[in-house]
Design a protein around this motif. Structure first.
Motif, PDB file in Angstrom:
ATOM      1  N   ILE A   1       0.841  -1.207   0.000  1.00 24.75           N
ATOM      2  CA  ILE A   1       0.000   0.000   0.000  1.00 24.75           C
ATOM      3  C   ILE A   1       0.872   1.252   0.000  1.00 24.75           C
ATOM      4  O   ILE A   1       0.585   2.233  -0.701  1.00 24.75           O
ATOM      5  CB  ILE A   1      -0.959  -0.004   1.207  1.00 24.75           C
ATOM      6  N   ILE A   2       1.950   1.225   0.793  1.00 21.36           N
ATOM      7  CA  ILE A   2       2.876   2.371   0.836  1.00 21.36           C
ATOM      8  C   ILE A   2       3.469   2.637  -0.540  1.00 21.36           C
ATOM      9  O   ILE A   2       3.490   3.777  -1.011  1.00 21.36           O
ATOM     10  CB  ILE A   2       3.997   2.113   1.870  1.00 21.36           C
ATOM     11  N   LEU A   3       3.954   1.587  -1.186  1.00 20.34           N
ATOM     12  CA  LEU A   3       4.572   1.755  -2.498  1.00 20.34           C
ATOM     13  C   LEU A   3       3.554   2.232  -3.532  1.00 20.34           C
ATOM     14  O   LEU A   3       3.819   3.177  -4.289  1.00 20.34           O
ATOM     15  CB  LEU A   3       5.203   0.433  -2.955  1.00 20.34           C
ATOM     16  N   LEU A   4       2.387   1.607  -3.562  1.00 14.29           N
ATOM     17  CA  LEU A   4       1.365   1.991  -4.535  1.00 14.29           C
ATOM     18  C   LEU A   4       0.903   3.429  -4.315  1.00 14.29           C
ATOM     19  O   LEU A   4       0.822   4.227  -5.259  1.00 14.29           O
ATOM     20  CB  LEU A   4       0.168   1.033  -4.454  1.00 14.29           C
ATOM     21  N   GLY A   5       0.597   3.760  -3.050  1.00 17.68           N
ATOM     22  CA  GLY A   5       0.086   5.097  -2.745  1.00 17.68           C
ATOM     23  C   GLY A   5       1.085   6.191  -3.022  1.00 17.68           C
ATOM     24  O   GLY A   5       0.765   7.198  -3.680  1.00 17.68           O
ATOM     25  N   ASN A   6       2.308   5.996  -2.568  1.00 15.91           N
ATOM     26  CA  ASN A   6       3.308   7.060  -2.709  1.00 15.91           C
ATOM     27  C   ASN A   6       3.862   7.164  -4.124  1.00 15.91           C
ATOM     28  O   ASN A   6       4.149   8.269  -4.601  1.00 15.91           O
ATOM     29  CB  ASN A   6       4.434   6.853  -1.693  1.00 15.91           C
ATOM     30  N   PHE A   7       4.005   6.030  -4.812  1.00 16.07           N
ATOM     31  CA  PHE A   7       4.417   6.106  -6.218  1.00 16.07           C
ATOM     32  C   PHE A   7       3.322   6.739  -7.072  1.00 16.07           C
ATOM     33  O   PHE A   7       3.612   7.420  -8.058  1.00 16.07           O
ATOM     34  CB  PHE A   7       4.783   4.722  -6.760  1.00 16.07           C
ATOM     35  N   MET A   8       2.063   6.525  -6.692  1.00 16.83           N
ATOM     36  CA  MET A   8       0.967   7.180  -7.390  1.00 16.83           C
ATOM     37  C   MET A   8       1.062   8.702  -7.225  1.00 16.83           C
ATOM     38  O   MET A   8       0.871   9.458  -8.185  1.00 16.83           O
ATOM     39  CB  MET A   8      -0.377   6.681  -6.848  1.00 16.83           C
ATOM     40  N   VAL A   9       1.399   9.139  -6.004  1.00 15.86           N
ATOM     41  CA  VAL A   9       1.579  10.574  -5.760  1.00 15.86           C
ATOM     42  C   VAL A   9       2.681  11.126  -6.667  1.00 15.86           C
ATOM     43  O   VAL A   9       2.504  12.151  -7.344  1.00 15.86           O
ATOM     44  CB  VAL A   9       1.931  10.835  -4.277  1.00 15.86           C
ATOM     45  N   VAL A  10       3.831  10.465  -6.677  1.00 10.68           N
ATOM     46  CA  VAL A  10       4.961  10.925  -7.487  1.00 10.68           C
ATOM     47  C   VAL A  10       4.591  10.929  -8.968  1.00 10.68           C
ATOM     48  O   VAL A  10       4.890  11.891  -9.693  1.00 10.68           O
ATOM     49  CB  VAL A  10       6.201  10.036  -7.244  1.00 10.68           C
ATOM     50  N   PHE A  11       3.932   9.869  -9.416  1.00 14.71           N
ATOM     51  CA  PHE A  11       3.561   9.755 -10.829  1.00 14.71           C
ATOM     52  C   PHE A  11       2.595  10.854 -11.239  1.00 14.71           C
ATOM     53  O   PHE A  11       2.783  11.516 -12.270  1.00 14.71           O
ATOM     54  CB  PHE A  11       2.940   8.379 -11.088  1.00 14.71           C
ATOM     55  N   VAL A  12       1.550  11.059 -10.435  1.00 13.30           N
ATOM     56  CA  VAL A  12       0.524  12.046 -10.785  1.00 13.30           C
ATOM     57  C   VAL A  12       1.092  13.460 -10.765  1.00 13.30           C
ATOM     58  O   VAL A  12       0.870  14.248 -11.697  1.00 13.30           O
ATOM     59  CB  VAL A  12      -0.688  11.931  -9.831  1.00 13.30           C
ATOM     60  N   VAL A  13       1.840  13.803  -9.721  1.00 12.35           N
ATOM     61  CA  VAL A  13       2.413  15.148  -9.621  1.00 12.35           C
ATOM     62  C   VAL A  13       3.415  15.391 -10.756  1.00 12.35           C
ATOM     63  O   VAL A  13       3.463  16.480 -11.338  1.00 12.35           O
ATOM     64  CB  VAL A  13       3.085  15.369  -8.254  1.00 12.35           C
ATOM     65  N   THR A  14       4.202  14.378 -11.084  1.00  8.23           N
ATOM     66  CA  THR A  14       5.206  14.528 -12.144  1.00  8.23           C
ATOM     67  C   THR A  14       4.558  14.721 -13.512  1.00  8.23           C
ATOM     68  O   THR A  14       5.044  15.515 -14.329  1.00  8.23           O
ATOM     69  CB  THR A  14       6.124  13.294 -12.179  1.00  8.23           C
ATOM     70  N   ASN A  15       3.447  14.016 -13.771  1.00  2.00           N
ATOM     71  CA  ASN A  15       2.854  14.017 -15.108  1.00  2.00           C
ATOM     72  C   ASN A  15       1.757  15.046 -15.307  1.00  2.00           C
ATOM     73  O   ASN A  15       1.308  15.229 -16.450  1.00  2.00           O
ATOM     74  CB  ASN A  15       2.298  12.625 -15.418  1.00  2.00           C
TER      75      ASN A  15
ATOM     76  N   LEU B   1       6.742   3.403  12.007  1.00  2.00           N
ATOM     77  CA  LEU B   1       7.451   3.642  10.757  1.00  2.00           C
ATOM     78  C   LEU B   1       6.586   3.380   9.519  1.00  2.00           C
ATOM     79  O   LEU B   1       6.816   3.971   8.465  1.00  2.00           O
ATOM     80  CB  LEU B   1       8.705   2.759  10.687  1.00  2.00           C
ATOM     81  N   LEU B   2       5.580   2.503   9.647  1.00  2.00           N
ATOM     82  CA  LEU B   2       4.810   2.084   8.484  1.00  2.00           C
ATOM     83  C   LEU B   2       3.446   2.757   8.348  1.00  2.00           C
ATOM     84  O   LEU B   2       2.967   2.957   7.225  1.00  2.00           O
ATOM     85  CB  LEU B   2       4.606   0.560   8.520  1.00  2.00           C
ATOM     86  N   THR B   3       2.826   3.114   9.469  1.00  2.00           N
ATOM     87  CA  THR B   3       1.466   3.657   9.388  1.00  2.00           C
ATOM     88  C   THR B   3       1.400   5.024   8.707  1.00  2.00           C
ATOM     89  O   THR B   3       0.583   5.216   7.797  1.00  2.00           O
ATOM     90  CB  THR B   3       0.837   3.733  10.795  1.00  2.00           C
TER      91      THR B   3
END
Length: 312
Positions: free
Chosen positions: A39-53, A283-285
């Motif tokens: 969930i961390i990887l999906l959520g945060n990579f989605m943030v990076v992807f959307v903001v970048t594009n 660290l994870l929540t």
């Protein structure tokens, strides 16, 4: 000549015990760990992807949110993969250099994370208290420079700690009762004088967490004062709504840290495996929930996420 050679005083590697007392349940414990990490990887990579594009999201608030997402990916990656190796394969050994490196990156990224939260508070302060100058005060170039300052500050403050730790002699006991190289647990294994590094750690904790919380509190104190001067209730609500996501992220980031510290210091009657689980949850929540908070609380960002999700 070898007075400060760590490996000459002890073994060249440590053993990470994982969660002592719960070894029989490692497979079940690994399920929430792996789910949280995905969930961390999906959520945060989605943030990076959307903001970048999305060109329309190339604004200070979203660029800072993107920086926050990158640090959260890094923090969770410092901890979870090694924990999974322990839970799934029983790979408990870690080299001394690997242990010190893990400590450095964990605290370095935590320091960057805290600095970005301070910068986000400053962003909200300028947006509410001096909106006419917002576009000139907080340009994208200035945000990039502030991001670089966050990185340099964290490196300069954190790096001496692991270097001091690396020079300590260690006793024959090389077992760390944790899922990762937790700083205090490693210090307890040292046969040398740890006074200097403990004082340094305390000082750095105050300089990073204490100073950053003070600056955030000051920013929001000025924001509240400015909002109270506005006569319109609708304007009150609009101004405060712009801060909601950031305040939630601050609470999610600092509250578990404070709770974990208090239970570690004063909860001597609490079982060790509870301490370890709480530390891992701390660290994870926040990295798992922060993208959700921003997605729900920030309409513009949520619309862009839905747009890209529908394309997939």
């Amino acid at each position: 000549m070898s007075a400060f050679n760590l490996t000459s005083f002890g073994p060249p590697e440590f053993i990470l015990k994982g969660i002592p007392g719960l070894e029989a349940h490692y497979i079940w414990i690994s399920i929430p760990f792996s789910v949280f990490y995905i969930i961390i990887l999906l959520g945060n990579f989605m943030v990076v992807f959307v903001v970048t594009n999305e060109q329309t999201l190339h604004k200070p608030m979203y660029l800072l949110f993107c920086m926050l997402a990158l640090t959260e990916i890094g923090i969770s990656t410092c901890v979870v993969p090694k924990a999974m190796c322990i839970f799934w394969f029983g790979f408990k050994s870690i080299t001394v250099d690997g242990c010190v490196t893990q400590i450095f990156f964990l605290y370095f990224l935590t320091g960057v994370h805290s600095a970005v939260l301070v910068t986000m508070a400053f962003d909200r302060y300028v947006a509410i208290c001096d909106p006419l100058r917002y576009a000139t005060v907080l340009t994208n170039t200035r945000i990039a420079k502030l991001g670089l300052v966050c990185l340099l500050r964290s490196v300069l403050l954190v790096l001496p700690g692991p270097l001091l730790l690396r020079r300590l002699p260690f006793c024959s006991n090389r077992v760390i009762p944790h899922t990762y190289c937790e700083h205090n647990a490693v210090l307890k294994m040292s046969c040398g004088d740890t006074t200097a590094i403990r004082l340094y750690t305390l000082l750095i904790t105050f300089m990073i967490i204490g100073l950053d919380l003070t600056l955030i509190g000051l920013s929001y104190g000025l924001i509240i004062r400015a909002v109270l001067r506005i006569s319109s209730k609708k304007a009150h609500q609009k101004a405060l709504n712009t801060c909601t996501a950031h305040v939630c992220v601050i609470l999610m980031s600092y509250t578990p840290n404070l709770f974990s510290t208090l239970t570690h210091r004063f909860g001597q009657d609490i079982a060790s495996h509870i301490h370890i689980i709480l530390t891992n949850l701390y660290l994870l929540t926040p990295p798992m929930l922060n993208p959700i908070i921003y997605g729900v609380k920030t309409r513009e960002f949520w619309e862009k996420v839905r747009k890209h999700t529908c394309r997939m």
